[in-house]
Write an enzyme that holds these catalytic residues in place. Structure first.
Site, short mmCIF file in Angstrom:
data_model
loop_
_atom_site.label_atom_id
_atom_site.label_comp_id
_atom_site.label_asym_id
_atom_site.label_seq_id
_atom_site.Cartn_x
_atom_site.Cartn_y
_atom_site.Cartn_z
CE LYS A 121 -1.98 1.28 4.07
NZ LYS A 121 -1.06 2.51 4.65
NE ARG A 146 -1.37 12.21 8.53
CZ ARG A 146 -0.96 13.73 9.06
NH1 ARG A 146 -2.03 14.22 10.11
NH2 ARG A 146 -0.03 13.95 8.89
N PRO A 161 2.42 16.18 11.21
CG PRO A 161 4.73 17.44 12.73
CD PRO A 161 4.14 16.27 12.74
CG ASP A 195 7.12 20.83 10.28
OD1 ASP A 195 6.37 19.73 10.46
OD2 ASP A 195 8.03 21.20 10.85
CG LEU A 196 10.02 18.55 8.09
CD1 LEU A 196 10.31 16.27 9.07
CD2 LEU A 196 10.62 19.66 8.69
CG ASP A 202 4.10 1.64 9.01
OD1 ASP A 202 3.61 2.26 10.12
OD2 ASP A 202 3.66 1.32 8.35
CG LEU A 219 9.46 6.51 13.58
CD1 LEU A 219 9.26 5.47 12.31
CD2 LEU A 219 10.55 7.84 13.64
C1 EPZ Z 1 4.62 6.98 7.12
O1 EPZ Z 1 3.51 7.91 6.83
C2 EPZ Z 1 3.79 5.43 5.93
N1 EPZ Z 1 2.56 6.21 5.45
C3 EPZ Z 1 3.50 5.37 7.71
O2 EPZ Z 1 2.56 3.67 7.18
C4 EPZ Z 1 4.29 5.28 8.63
O3 EPZ Z 1 3.78 4.68 10.03
C5 EPZ Z 1 5.66 5.87 8.52
O4 EPZ Z 1 5.58 6.38 7.00
C6 EPZ Z 1 6.42 5.53 9.37
O5 EPZ Z 1 7.62 4.90 8.45
C7 EPZ Z 1 2.70 6.40 3.93
O6 EPZ Z 1 3.72 5.56 3.51
C8 EPZ Z 1 1.20 6.36 3.15
P1 EPZ Z 1 7.12 10.17 8.57
P2 EPZ Z 1 4.86 9.59 7.08
O7 EPZ Z 1 6.47 11.85 7.86
O8 EPZ Z 1 5.14 9.59 5.79
C9 EPZ Z 1 7.16 13.48 11.56
C10 EPZ Z 1 0.48 2.79 7.91
O9 EPZ Z 1 0.06 1.73 8.79
N2 EPZ Z 1 7.43 14.37 11.30
O10 EPZ Z 1 7.75 9.67 8.30
O11 EPZ Z 1 3.30 10.48 7.36
C11 EPZ Z 1 5.70 13.02 12.30
O12 EPZ Z 1 5.35 12.59 12.81
C12 EPZ Z 1 1.37 4.43 7.90
O13 EPZ Z 1 0.67 2.30 6.68
C13 EPZ Z 1 7.77 15.70 10.79
O14 EPZ Z 1 7.46 16.26 11.81
O15 EPZ Z 1 5.15 9.55 8.35
C14 EPZ Z 1 6.85 11.59 12.31
O16 EPZ Z 1 7.04 12.15 13.68
C15 EPZ Z 1 0.91 4.85 8.86
N3 EPZ Z 1 6.99 16.88 9.64
C16 EPZ Z 1 8.21 11.49 11.75
O17 EPZ Z 1 8.07 12.25 11.33
C17 EPZ Z 1 6.88 16.48 8.71
O18 EPZ Z 1 6.62 16.83 8.04
C18 EPZ Z 1 7.77 10.49 11.11
O19 EPZ Z 1 6.72 10.29 10.14
C19 EPZ Z 1 6.72 15.72 8.90
C20 EPZ Z 1 6.71 14.22 9.72
#
Ligand code: EPZ
Length: 420
Positions: A22, A92, A122, A124-125, A307, A329
């Site tokens: 997915k 999201r 968030p 923001d990045l 995950d 995370l």
């Molecule tokens: C992806 O989410 C996955 N979703 C998630 O899978 C997965 O848990 C996650 O990566 C971590 O591996 C998809 O690929 C669609 P991140 P994502 O941005 O990209 C912080 C599932 O069950 N952060 O890597 O949204 C954030 O808050 C799902 O299939 C910021 O601070 O996760 C977190 O603490 C749920 N600012 C960390 O980074 C930002 O702009 C990692 O999040 C972006 C993220």
């Protein structure tokens, strides 16, 4: 609303074919917005999140067919660049259209996703990086309004934190930007790697694929032409079935898997006492003589995936000794703890760390799914528990697991999908 009713304890046996990932399919479908020609993608999992993204693309003007795991999509005539609240609030990952829409059309509006069951999350990045590429970003009425009338320009971007969808959004944006982008501290998840590989096949020059530093030469808004490709296997689905085998002391063979994407997961299963044999795109897990306690700390790939944290917590309830699980995370990804406790699990939660004492004979109960992976953990616990476990609110499961109950039923689980 449907729920799953599981009568345990179960003993499983047989073979499972793993679906396409997915989290690889979502960015790759969004990437088709970078093209004005038809694209064909195979091995797409038929799960609710994919259907949601297709609904969103349909609203933007995409024309597509999605049959038998194959998507044929034509984004030549995108008539609308707004991802509306009603869709983004349900998924999201809709944010993944932001990079490609802005890169190709020079403007877009995407509803802000907001928080969710596992944390604040968030974006923001994503936004900061797009600004560094020349985008002007405003937040208006709950929407990210992004414009770049002259197109995006390549830039040197250092991500403060590793973000999976953030990296994907910026990789897609850089593919159509003017000039070279240097992306530093990029996510290395296999799903990000496949996105890069598919873009490379479409002619985008990318150096450093698979590392945390990428150099991408953009096409200056020339749309891409994608060759047909197939989505990689879902490593999280595979990890979930490995846990299903481990928690029920069963032997199970998985097909259509990439064992090399599961190194950290297999290491923990070994620590727990299970044996795994790999053979090409298949792997067989053999039961532990007695499951042993283990320690997990979730982190970015190639570390242990967040995950699979909930599923391994279910497994830890059956392991002898004290298991320690640290979630690094997401600040709130422990909603399954109280539900596992309803089944009798001994879990002490302090901050980001859960400490479990096992093994505990779980007893069936009614439990409620709170997010996708938490839901699968409850199903695993239900397989190990004696008596009937009813897992409610399984629409979370439907978002990311294709035919979970049918697959489990086919290997001997006593599991039914019923209406409330
Ligand atoms: C992806 O989410 C996955 N979703 C998630 O899978 C997965 O848990 C996650 O990566 C971590 O591996 C998809 O690929 C669609 P991140 P994502 O941005 O990209 C912080 C599932 O069950 N952060 O890597 O949204 C954030 O808050 C799902 O299939 C910021 O601070 O996760 C977190 O603490 C749920 N600012 C960390 O980074 C930002 O702009 C990692 O999040 C972006 C993220």
């Amino acid at each position: 609303m449907d729920y799953l009713s599981i009568t345990g304890p179960s003993r499983l046996e047989g073979d499972i074919t793993i679906s396409g990932a997915k989290n690889a399919a979502l960015p790759l479908i969004a990437a088709t917005l970078l093209s004005d020609a038809p694209c064909e993608i195979d091995n797409i999992p038929d799960v609710a999140d994919i259907r949601t993204l297709m609904k969103l693309l349909g609203k933007l003007g995409s024309r597509f067919t999605f049959e038998d795991h194959t998507l044929v999509i034509d984004n030549e005539e995108i008539t609308n660049t707004t991802a509306t609240y009603d869709i983004v609030k349900t998924m999201r990952a809709s944010i993944l259209v932001l990079g490609p829409l802005l890169a190709r059309f020079g403007r877009c509006e995407v509803s802000l996703p907001g928080g969710c069951a596992i944390g604040q999350r968030p974006i923001d990045l994503h936004l900061k990086a797009l600004e560094q590429m020349g985008a002007v970003i405003d937040i208006k009425n709950g929407y990210v309004v992004a414009t770049a009338p002259e197109g995006l320009s390549g830039a040197r971007i250092i991500f403060d934190k590793v973000t999976v969808t953030g990296s994907e959004n910026i990789i897609m944006a850089a593919a159509l930007a003017r000039g070279k982008s240097e992306l530093i501290n990029v996510a290395k998840e296999p799903e990000v790697v496949q996105l890069c590989e598919v873009l490379q096949e479409a002619g985008v020059k990318i150096e450093g694929v698979g590392s945390d530093e990428l150099i991408i030469e953009g096409t200056d808004r020339t749309p891409l032409k994608f060759a047909p490709f197939s989505i990689i296997p879902d490593r999280i689905e595979a990890g979930t079935y490995l846990c299903a085998a481990a928690i029920t002391y069963s032997t199970l063979t998985l097909h259509q898997v990439r064992p090399d994407h599961l190194d950290a997961v297999m290491a923990k299963l070994h620590e727990a006492g299970c044996r795994i044999e790999e053979s090409g795109m298949s792997m067989t897990i053999y039961p532990a003589a007695r499951l042993r306690a283990f320690e997990i700390s979730t982190t970015e790939y190639p570390g242990f995936p967040t995950d699979l944290q909930a599923q391994f917590m279910a497994l830890a309830t059956q392991a002898e000794g004290v298991s320690i699980i640290e979630e690094r995370l997401f600040e709130n990804r422990f909603m399954h703890v109280s539900e596992l406790q309803r089944l009798g699990a001994s879990i002490h939660l302090k901050g980001h760390t859960a400490t479990l004492n096992g093994p505990i004979q779980l007893l069936g109960a009614d439990v409620m799914a709170t997010d996708l992976r938490a839901s699968s953990a409850l199903v695993l616990a239900g397989l190990a528990a004696s008596g009937v476990t009813n897992v409610h609110r399984i629409y979370h499961l439907d978002r990311g697991y294709e035919k979970l109950h049918e697959k489990l039923h086919s290997i001997g689980a006593k599991i039914e999908r019923l209406k409330e």
